[in-house]
Scaffold this motif. Structure first.
Motif, PDB file in Angstrom:
ATOM      1  N   VAL A  11       7.569 -38.873  28.406  1.00 29.97           N
ATOM      2  CA  VAL A  11       7.805 -39.273  27.019  1.00 29.97           C
ATOM      3  C   VAL A  11       6.993 -40.519  26.669  1.00 29.97           C
ATOM      4  O   VAL A  11       7.010 -41.512  27.391  1.00 29.97           O
ATOM      5  CB  VAL A  11       9.310 -39.545  26.796  1.00 29.97           C
ATOM      6  CG1 VAL A  11       9.550 -40.025  25.375  1.00 29.97           C
ATOM      7  CG2 VAL A  11      10.122 -38.315  27.084  1.00 29.97           C
ATOM      8  N   THR A  12       6.261 -40.438  25.560  1.00 30.32           N
ATOM      9  CA  THR A  12       5.577 -41.604  25.001  1.00 30.32           C
ATOM     10  C   THR A  12       6.134 -41.814  23.599  1.00 30.32           C
ATOM     11  O   THR A  12       6.179 -40.888  22.798  1.00 30.32           O
ATOM     12  CB  THR A  12       4.056 -41.391  24.918  1.00 30.32           C
ATOM     13  OG1 THR A  12       3.799 -40.210  24.160  1.00 30.32           O
ATOM     14  CG2 THR A  12       3.450 -41.254  26.291  1.00 30.32           C
ATOM     15  N   ARG A  13       6.558 -43.032  23.332  1.00 25.17           N
ATOM     16  CA  ARG A  13       7.223 -43.327  22.061  1.00 25.17           C
ATOM     17  C   ARG A  13       6.317 -44.193  21.180  1.00 25.17           C
ATOM     18  O   ARG A  13       5.682 -45.111  21.654  1.00 25.17           O
ATOM     19  CB  ARG A  13       8.536 -44.050  22.311  1.00 25.17           C
ATOM     20  CG  ARG A  13       9.496 -43.250  23.155  1.00 25.17           C
ATOM     21  CD  ARG A  13      10.842 -43.927  23.212  1.00 25.17           C
ATOM     22  NE  ARG A  13      11.673 -43.433  24.275  1.00 25.17           N
ATOM     23  CZ  ARG A  13      12.368 -42.317  24.242  1.00 25.17           C
ATOM     24  NH1 ARG A  13      12.296 -41.534  23.192  1.00 25.17           N
ATOM     25  NH2 ARG A  13      13.114 -41.942  25.257  1.00 25.17           N
ATOM     26  N   LYS A  14       6.316 -43.874  19.885  1.00 25.41           N
ATOM     27  CA  LYS A  14       5.581 -44.654  18.902  1.00 25.41           C
ATOM     28  C   LYS A  14       6.588 -45.370  17.998  1.00 25.41           C
ATOM     29  O   LYS A  14       7.765 -45.034  17.991  1.00 25.41           O
ATOM     30  CB  LYS A  14       4.688 -43.740  18.058  1.00 25.41           C
ATOM     31  CG  LYS A  14       3.529 -43.139  18.846  1.00 25.41           C
ATOM     32  CD  LYS A  14       2.723 -42.202  18.009  1.00 25.41           C
ATOM     33  CE  LYS A  14       1.787 -42.968  17.114  1.00 25.41           C
ATOM     34  NZ  LYS A  14       0.889 -42.105  16.332  1.00 25.41           N
ATOM     35  N   TRP A  15       6.116 -46.324  17.239  1.00 32.26           N
ATOM     36  CA  TRP A  15       6.936 -47.077  16.310  1.00 32.26           C
ATOM     37  C   TRP A  15       6.524 -46.726  14.878  1.00 32.26           C
ATOM     38  O   TRP A  15       5.333 -46.708  14.564  1.00 32.26           O
ATOM     39  CB  TRP A  15       6.762 -48.577  16.532  1.00 32.26           C
ATOM     40  CG  TRP A  15       7.437 -49.078  17.762  1.00 32.26           C
ATOM     41  CD1 TRP A  15       7.029 -48.904  19.043  1.00 32.26           C
ATOM     42  CD2 TRP A  15       8.641 -49.829  17.828  1.00 32.26           C
ATOM     43  NE1 TRP A  15       7.906 -49.515  19.902  1.00 32.26           N
ATOM     44  CE2 TRP A  15       8.906 -50.089  19.175  1.00 32.26           C
ATOM     45  CE3 TRP A  15       9.536 -50.320  16.873  1.00 32.26           C
ATOM     46  CZ2 TRP A  15      10.019 -50.810  19.590  1.00 32.26           C
ATOM     47  CZ3 TRP A  15      10.626 -51.037  17.292  1.00 32.26           C
ATOM     48  CH2 TRP A  15      10.867 -51.277  18.629  1.00 32.26           C
ATOM     49  N   TYR A  16       7.510 -46.464  14.025  1.00 28.60           N
ATOM     50  CA  TYR A  16       7.248 -46.113  12.633  1.00 28.60           C
ATOM     51  C   TYR A  16       8.091 -46.986  11.715  1.00 28.60           C
ATOM     52  O   TYR A  16       9.216 -47.359  12.048  1.00 28.60           O
ATOM     53  CB  TYR A  16       7.575 -44.646  12.358  1.00 28.60           C
ATOM     54  CG  TYR A  16       6.686 -43.688  13.101  1.00 28.60           C
ATOM     55  CD1 TYR A  16       5.356 -43.493  12.719  1.00 28.60           C
ATOM     56  CD2 TYR A  16       7.163 -42.963  14.187  1.00 28.60           C
ATOM     57  CE1 TYR A  16       4.538 -42.615  13.402  1.00 28.60           C
ATOM     58  CE2 TYR A  16       6.351 -42.086  14.874  1.00 28.60           C
ATOM     59  CZ  TYR A  16       5.039 -41.914  14.471  1.00 28.60           C
ATOM     60  OH  TYR A  16       4.228 -41.053  15.151  1.00 28.60           O
ATOM     61  N   ILE A  17       7.535 -47.292  10.538  1.00 30.11           N
ATOM     62  CA  ILE A  17       8.250 -48.039   9.507  1.00 30.11           C
ATOM     63  C   ILE A  17       8.504 -47.107   8.331  1.00 30.11           C
ATOM     64  O   ILE A  17       7.592 -46.415   7.871  1.00 30.11           O
ATOM     65  CB  ILE A  17       7.439 -49.254   9.013  1.00 30.11           C
ATOM     66  CG1 ILE A  17       7.187 -50.229  10.147  1.00 30.11           C
ATOM     67  CG2 ILE A  17       8.159 -49.955   7.867  1.00 30.11           C
ATOM     68  CD1 ILE A  17       6.340 -51.413   9.749  1.00 30.11           C
ATOM     69  N   LEU A  18       9.745 -47.090   7.847  1.00 25.18           N
ATOM     70  CA  LEU A  18      10.115 -46.336   6.653  1.00 25.18           C
ATOM     71  C   LEU A  18      10.618 -47.318   5.606  1.00 25.18           C
ATOM     72  O   LEU A  18      11.412 -48.207   5.914  1.00 25.18           O
ATOM     73  CB  LEU A  18      11.206 -45.313   6.968  1.00 25.18           C
ATOM     74  CG  LEU A  18      10.887 -44.278   8.040  1.00 25.18           C
ATOM     75  CD1 LEU A  18      12.084 -43.378   8.266  1.00 25.18           C
ATOM     76  CD2 LEU A  18       9.684 -43.460   7.657  1.00 25.18           C
ATOM     77  N   ASP A  19      10.158 -47.163   4.375  1.00 24.68           N
ATOM     78  CA  ASP A  19      10.565 -48.038   3.287  1.00 24.68           C
ATOM     79  C   ASP A  19      11.679 -47.360   2.495  1.00 24.68           C
ATOM     80  O   ASP A  19      11.479 -46.304   1.901  1.00 24.68           O
ATOM     81  CB  ASP A  19       9.376 -48.337   2.381  1.00 24.68           C
ATOM     82  CG  ASP A  19       9.645 -49.464   1.403  1.00 24.68           C
ATOM     83  OD1 ASP A  19      10.787 -49.965   1.370  1.00 24.68           O
ATOM     84  OD2 ASP A  19       8.713 -49.842   0.672  1.00 24.68           O
TER      85      ASP A  19
END
Length: 146
Positions: A11-19
């Motif tokens: 598993v490789t995890r990314k970071w996301y921003i939601l407005d």
């Protein structure tokens, strides 16, 4: 041809921003739950947690349609007789708007052993400031391109 099954080490995890000020509460919650589960990944496996990290900002400017500010109610019970309490969405928005997002996303995740780990990767902030710049999060626009 064999069926692919992800392993926890793969598993490789990314970071996301939601407005939260861009879309309504339901659309935001379904999109965040999908990212937390990893449904959009080719390596998605139901019994392995392959989801990403999600940062939700601007919850104080949350979009709510219709008459939900007065009609939608959140209930809690203390466990004692007569201990049922209710608060409307409008009052909860003024009190602590982050709990609204957390409650909505929690309801859209499957109720199994993976839910607490997925919810721990959800970071919610009232304003536009967050302290995750070191992770290089990617801003996602819901309903459009990145």
């Amino acid at each position: 041809m064999k069926t692919f099954s992800a392993k926890p080490t793969d598993v490789t995890r990314k970071w996301y921003i939601l407005d939260a000020s861009q879309v309504t509460l339901g659309r935001l919650a379904t999109f965040a739950a999908s990212l937390l589960m990893g449904k959009g990944k080719p390596s998605f496996t139901k019994h392995i947690d392959v989801g990403d990290y999600v940062i939700v900002i601007n919850t104080d400017k949350l979009k709510i349609t219709g008459n939900k500010t007065d009609g939608k109610k959140y209930y809690s019970h203390s466990g004692y007789p007569g201990g049922l309490r209710e608060i409307t969405l409008g009052k909860q928005l003024k009190k602590d708007s982050t709990k609204i997002i957390e409650h909505a996303v929690r309801g859209m995740l499957p109720a199994n052993k993976l839910r607490p780990a997925r919810l721990s990767r959800l970071n919610i902030y009232e304003g536009s400031e967050h302290n995750h710049d070191a992770q290089k999060p990617e801003l996602l626009i819901i309903g459009g391109n990145k």
